[in-house]
Write an enzyme that holds these catalytic residues in place. Structure first.
Site, PDB file in Angstrom:
ATOM      1  N   CYS A  89      40.703  31.122  39.952  1.00 50.07           N
ATOM      2  CA  CYS A  89      42.037  31.239  40.550  1.00 50.07           C
ATOM      3  C   CYS A  89      42.286  32.612  41.164  1.00 50.07           C
ATOM      4  O   CYS A  89      43.333  32.832  41.774  1.00 50.07           O
ATOM      5  CB  CYS A  89      43.120  30.915  39.518  1.00 50.07           C
ATOM      6  SG  CYS A  89      43.334  32.151  38.229  1.00 50.07           S
ATOM      7  N   CYS A 140      37.852  45.452  29.745  1.00 50.04           N
ATOM      8  CA  CYS A 140      39.167  45.867  29.261  1.00 50.04           C
ATOM      9  C   CYS A 140      40.190  44.934  29.902  1.00 50.04           C
ATOM     10  O   CYS A 140      40.451  45.005  31.095  1.00 50.04           O
ATOM     11  CB  CYS A 140      39.391  47.321  29.676  1.00 50.04           C
ATOM     12  SG  CYS A 140      40.896  48.021  29.054  1.00 50.04           S
TER      13      CYS A 140
HETATM   14 ZN   LIG Z   1      41.956  31.628  36.415  1.00 49.79          ZN
END
Ligand SMILES: [Zn+2]
Length: 133
Positions: free
Chosen positions: A100, A120
């Site tokens: 996405c 991180c």
């Molecule tokens: Zn995603």
């Protein structure tokens, strides 16, 4: 099935919480030691909060002392995308969800062996799913 990558920003705004939208879509950063997962030691997996793609396994999570969830590797390299980020007068490697395009956090090279990497990650970018007993 529509391609999640082509989701419009207005749609993201409706689906995500303001905090998630700020980090995933606007590449914000949550304050350290405020997220819900930085000290989560339960066993399970972490998925993209935007689309559910599998990203990290708790067995690669470690305490980096930085206040964000830190992982030494990803479940599947094909599920993430790395990009050079030159914002804020620094050169860093940004980590995004490959599916996405959501911003997850950054990768640093001061993690534990054998990978030497430290992913991180913002807590709001990921959803934890506890392992079944
Ligand atoms: Zn995603």
């Amino acid at each position: 099935m529509s391609n999640k990558k082509k989701k419009k920003e207005e749609e993201w705004k409706k689906e995500l919480t303001p905090e998630q939208y700020n980090v995933l879509r606007l590449k914000g950063t949550e304050k350290p030691f405020t997220g819900k997962y930085w000290d989560n030691e339960k066993e399970g997996i972490y998925k993209c909060a935007g689309c559910g793609t599998l990203l990290f396994d708790s067995n690669t999570k470690f305490d980096a002392g930085c206040g964000w969830p830190s992982f030494s590797s990803t479940i599947k390299e094909a599920n993430i995308e790395e990009k050079v980020d030159k914002s804020q007068n620094m050169v860093r490697t940004e980590v995004l969800c490959k599916n996405c395009g959501g911003h997850l956090g950054h990768i640093f090279d001061d993690g534990p062996q054998p990978t030497g990497l430290r992913f991180c990650i913002n807590s709001v970018s990921i959803d934890f799913e506890k392992k079944d007993e």
